[in-house]
Scaffold this active site. Sequence first.
Site, PDB file in Angstrom:
ATOM      1  N   LYS A 121       0.850  -1.197   0.000  1.00 41.64           N
ATOM      2  CA  LYS A 121       0.000   0.000   0.000  1.00 41.64           C
ATOM      3  C   LYS A 121       0.879   1.238   0.000  1.00 41.64           C
ATOM      4  O   LYS A 121       1.718   1.414   0.886  1.00 41.64           O
ATOM      5  CB  LYS A 121      -0.905  -0.018   1.240  1.00 41.64           C
ATOM      6  CG  LYS A 121      -1.804   1.206   1.367  1.00 41.64           C
ATOM      7  CD  LYS A 121      -2.891   0.976   2.414  1.00 41.64           C
ATOM      8  CE  LYS A 121      -3.731   2.224   2.657  1.00 41.64           C
ATOM      9  NZ  LYS A 121      -4.816   1.993   3.605  1.00 41.64           N
ATOM     10  N   ASP A 226     -13.401   4.539  10.165  1.00 35.55           N
ATOM     11  CA  ASP A 226     -13.734   4.450   8.737  1.00 35.55           C
ATOM     12  C   ASP A 226     -14.222   3.030   8.464  1.00 35.55           C
ATOM     13  O   ASP A 226     -13.878   2.417   7.465  1.00 35.55           O
ATOM     14  CB  ASP A 226     -12.496   4.775   7.896  1.00 35.55           C
ATOM     15  CG  ASP A 226     -12.857   5.326   6.517  1.00 35.55           C
ATOM     16  OD1 ASP A 226     -14.062   5.528   6.253  1.00 35.55           O
ATOM     17  OD2 ASP A 226     -11.944   5.539   5.705  1.00 35.55           O
TER      18      ASP A 226
HETATM   19  P1  ADP Z   1      -7.524   3.537   1.435  1.00 35.46           P
HETATM   20  O1  ADP Z   1      -6.931   3.915   2.760  1.00 35.46           O
HETATM   21  O2  ADP Z   1      -6.954   4.385   0.354  1.00 35.46           O
HETATM   22  O3  ADP Z   1      -9.013   3.487   1.459  1.00 35.46           O
HETATM   23  P2  ADP Z   1      -7.436   0.650   1.689  1.00 35.46           P
HETATM   24  O4  ADP Z   1      -6.450   0.131   2.681  1.00 35.46           O
HETATM   25  O5  ADP Z   1      -8.855   0.695   2.130  1.00 35.46           O
HETATM   26  O6  ADP Z   1      -6.971   2.063   1.124  1.00 35.46           O
HETATM   27  O7  ADP Z   1      -7.310  -0.247   0.379  1.00 35.46           O
HETATM   28  C1  ADP Z   1      -8.019   0.051  -0.800  1.00 35.46           C
HETATM   29  C2  ADP Z   1      -8.453  -1.239  -1.482  1.00 35.46           C
HETATM   30  O8  ADP Z   1      -7.303  -2.033  -1.798  1.00 35.46           O
HETATM   31  C3  ADP Z   1      -9.313  -2.123  -0.619  1.00 35.46           C
HETATM   32  O9  ADP Z   1     -10.666  -1.792  -0.723  1.00 35.46           O
HETATM   33  C4  ADP Z   1      -9.018  -3.508  -1.145  1.00 35.46           C
HETATM   34  O10 ADP Z   1      -9.775  -3.763  -2.306  1.00 35.46           O
HETATM   35  C5  ADP Z   1      -7.562  -3.411  -1.574  1.00 35.46           C
HETATM   36  N1  ADP Z   1      -6.678  -3.917  -0.510  1.00 35.46           N
HETATM   37  C6  ADP Z   1      -6.109  -3.206   0.485  1.00 35.46           C
HETATM   38  N2  ADP Z   1      -5.340  -3.974   1.289  1.00 35.46           N
HETATM   39  C7  ADP Z   1      -5.425  -5.219   0.791  1.00 35.46           C
HETATM   40  C8  ADP Z   1      -4.851  -6.490   1.171  1.00 35.46           C
HETATM   41  N3  ADP Z   1      -4.053  -6.611   2.217  1.00 35.46           N
HETATM   42  N4  ADP Z   1      -5.163  -7.572   0.418  1.00 35.46           N
HETATM   43  C9  ADP Z   1      -5.980  -7.461  -0.645  1.00 35.46           C
HETATM   44  N5  ADP Z   1      -6.536  -6.303  -1.061  1.00 35.46           N
HETATM   45  C10 ADP Z   1      -6.267  -5.195  -0.357  1.00 35.46           C
HETATM   46 MG    MG Z   2     -10.220   2.207   2.472  1.00 32.08          MG
END
Ligand code: ADP
Ligand code: MG
Length: 462
Positions: A121, A226
């Site tokens: 991320k 959130d």
């Molecule tokens: P943001 O803080 O920008 O909202 P998120 O952590 O919610 O970011 O991640 C955005 C999207 O990425 C999630 O909705 C999911 O689809 C995907 N995602 C995030 N982390 C993972 C993970 N560990 N494994 C699989 N998909 C992930």
């Molecule tokens: Mg998110």
Amino acid sequence: MKLDVDVLRYLSKDDFRVLTAVEMGMRNHEIVPSDLIDRIASLKHGGTYKVLKNLLKHKLLHHDSSKYDGFRLTYLGYDFLAIKTMVNRGVFTAVGRQIGVGKESDIFEVACEDGTVMAMKLHRLGRTSFRAVKSKRDYLRHRSSYNWLYLSRLAALKEFAFMKALEEHGFPVPNAVDCNRHCVVMSLIQGYPLVQVKQLQNPETVFDTIIGLVVRLAEHGLIHCDFNEFNIMIDDDEKVTMIDFPQMVSVSHRNAQMYFDRDIECIFKFFGKRFNMSFEEQSDDIDGSEVDEDESGRPSFSSIAKTAGFLDKELAASGFTRKDQDDIEKFIEGNAGDDVSDDEHESGLCQTNIKGFDSLHLDQKEPTSSCNEEEQGYENQHSLEAGLTGNPEGQNSSNEEEDNQNADENDAELMKSLAKQRRRAMAAARRGRKSVASRNSYKDKGGKSSNNSKIQKQLSSW
Ligand code: ADP
Ligand code: MG
């Protein structure tokens, strides 16, 4: 955004040295004066200008000559610094396709040598709320380093620290693998965000589990802030995993009750609408917890026995301080709860083909095509990228000796040596004369000539 890691392979030691020098300069400058970059990088054989030009070509830097001649890192430049560190640490060896575009992040698959696929991320605080960053600057007027770089790094550190602590307390979260700059590497969740799920075998059970998580978090002194269908992942066995932690707060936060109620409300609303659930008949025993509920079945915040201090004690141990928490809270407050992720469900999400990954053999020859993504293009990125392009033929490990040398160059050592140059430049500026640290005869051939008095004024604020 396409994270064109091809470019990464061709960047030289000097490229990274100059890129890191810009990063260092950004601790105190939104735009780092070219002279200062040259002094911090202090390349053995000179040529900072050429390197800057190359970095600019690949969109790793942005040039600004409006006030004085200078540069700043782009998201891509910052990405590359973090990715290189991760690769050097052996966390992963390849970057694959983009699997998520969050509100303020981009998520990619990454793979290690043995083929294990993880999620990376990259935090992009200030992307969707750039105006908010600007207005909230007032909160932290005294901090000249308050910028997207600083905020994104804080968000990553916080996310990593929370994920680790929550995992240790048995919460269903991804396994936190590593963190550097604005980048967090974690295990890949084999599932989909709840927002993409149209049907559940046991919606009541899933609902109870999810509400139970909000309550259990509060019992541990935390509120997610959130907690909604975008940040809850669910797999084929309807196992729930929660993600996305940069905005979490303590139950002792002055708006704790409101945040808690909002998290609960999001879940009630979503399950009511999507799965036609009515809540009046819900049992008063939410996932084993004994918590009072109001007449509509919502758990009452005040009746939860909370263990405060979780944040301070456990998170400080992972390097995330109270001050970090305060800084990021000031920015995030008011932004939480409006997750508008446009993630698309792709059935192939979990069956990753390792062929779709770009192996990162760093420090190679010039690529034939350059990275031509516009930095501004990041802001409107909603579609998922397919896997990145394959390895160009015959370009792997062509210069093994240099590769090894490069891998050996420890990040910490580079930072140490650049920090020394930065201190020297600072001392020289304080003495009111040109730094003696530069071993080069760097001349800015491109932009306007630098305004030395302005630069020195800035240097003296270090
Ligand atoms: P943001 O803080 O920008 O909202 P998120 O952590 O919610 O970011 O991640 C955005 C999207 O990425 C999630 O909705 C999911 O689809 C995907 N995602 C995030 N982390 C993972 C993970 N560990 N494994 C699989 N998909 C992930
Ligand atoms: Mg998110």
